[in-house]
Design an enzyme around this catalytic site. Sequence first.
Site, PDB file in Angstrom:
ATOM      1  N   ASP A 108       0.768  -1.139  -0.116  1.00  0.00           N
ATOM      2  CA  ASP A 108       0.045   0.065   0.109  1.00  0.00           C
ATOM      3  C   ASP A 108       0.882   1.182   0.143  1.00  0.00           C
ATOM      4  O   ASP A 108       1.652   1.511  -1.015  1.00  0.00           O
ATOM      5  CB  ASP A 108      -0.863  -0.164   1.237  1.00  0.00           C
ATOM      6  CG  ASP A 108      -2.146   1.019   1.170  1.00  0.00           C
ATOM      7  OD1 ASP A 108      -2.782   1.086   0.642  1.00  0.00           O
ATOM      8  OD2 ASP A 108      -1.850   1.929   2.108  1.00  0.00           O
ATOM      9  N   HIS A 290      -7.382  -6.355  -0.281  1.00  0.00           N
ATOM     10  CA  HIS A 290      -6.165  -5.325  -0.442  1.00  0.00           C
ATOM     11  C   HIS A 290      -4.844  -5.812   0.777  1.00  0.00           C
ATOM     12  O   HIS A 290      -3.954  -5.418   0.404  1.00  0.00           O
ATOM     13  CB  HIS A 290      -6.704  -4.064  -0.002  1.00  0.00           C
ATOM     14  CG  HIS A 290      -5.617  -3.019   0.035  1.00  0.00           C
ATOM     15  ND1 HIS A 290      -5.179  -2.619  -1.047  1.00  0.00           N
ATOM     16  CD2 HIS A 290      -5.209  -2.278   1.119  1.00  0.00           C
ATOM     17  CE1 HIS A 290      -4.543  -1.748  -0.670  1.00  0.00           C
ATOM     18  NE2 HIS A 290      -4.368  -1.348   0.524  1.00  0.00           N
TER      19      HIS A 290
END
Length: 314
Positions: A108, A290
């Site tokens: 991320d 994610h």
Amino acid sequence: MSVSGDFPTPTMVSLNGVEIEVFEAGRKNLGNPIVLCHGWPEHAFSWRHQMPILADAGYHVIVPNQRGYGNSSCPTEVSAYDIEHLTGDLCGLLDHFGYDDAVFMGHDWGANVVWSMALLHPERVKKIINLALPYQARTEKPWIELMEEFFGGDHYFVHFNRQPGVADAVLDQNTHQFLRNIFRKNVPPMPPEPGMMMINLALAGEPLGDPVMDKGELAVFAQSFEKTGFTSSINWYRNLDRNWHILADIDPIVKMPALMIYGDRDVIPKSENLADFVPNVDVVSLDCGHWIQQEKPDETNAAILKWLGDTPTS
């Protein structure tokens, strides 16, 4: 804050004008460093499944809580979180341990910092492993301006920049609920709802999908953000246009070997031109969302170890 389970006890390291909280594994493997960089809204603890495996594989595993997180310094100036400062911290970390270079792994926002390390300090990066966020090529217009044109003012990147303090306050008031609601897997696909995504998550009474972690693990993240608040970590977003200017005259090609790991169900789209900017890239996709290394730790570890074993240094 106590970190749960067998997670290592941290040390505080002074570098680059700040204090950084650093967790280590595999200190017996001095000379073979790998640095793991967490994302938002996370903590070094998000690498708990990778640290022992990498240490067993012969690596000195170095995992900082980056500035703005955990017990690391949280400067008040927004500009203290630009990409020069964030990559400068990682250079300072290498200097502290006496390393010229290292393998860097990011997830991320941490992946963004690692890609930027390769651009701003290429001599310090041996190899790259990045999760979730592919390389983001510099656009003709500053990033926030471009996002506002395409996605409007409610997109959370834009909202964080154009309405400073508004989302921070909502997240601070609903810390545990926000983190419980965002750390989910197997979330059914659905069209985006109106409003600002992160504020909606913070205010939602019931989470979707399944939890990524148990209550004790979630408490580590919640206690950390209850201590720091969210502003310091959101300030990373508030430097995107500043970073755009910093990178203006930098060679945009990442030349070292790289592994990109995607989650097939992640909302972040896969790059269509990754190899144009990262010519020595290998790509792995896992069936997850994610939070890749926390959702699929065994598969993530297997992909990382295989690639590290298959990829010569230099």
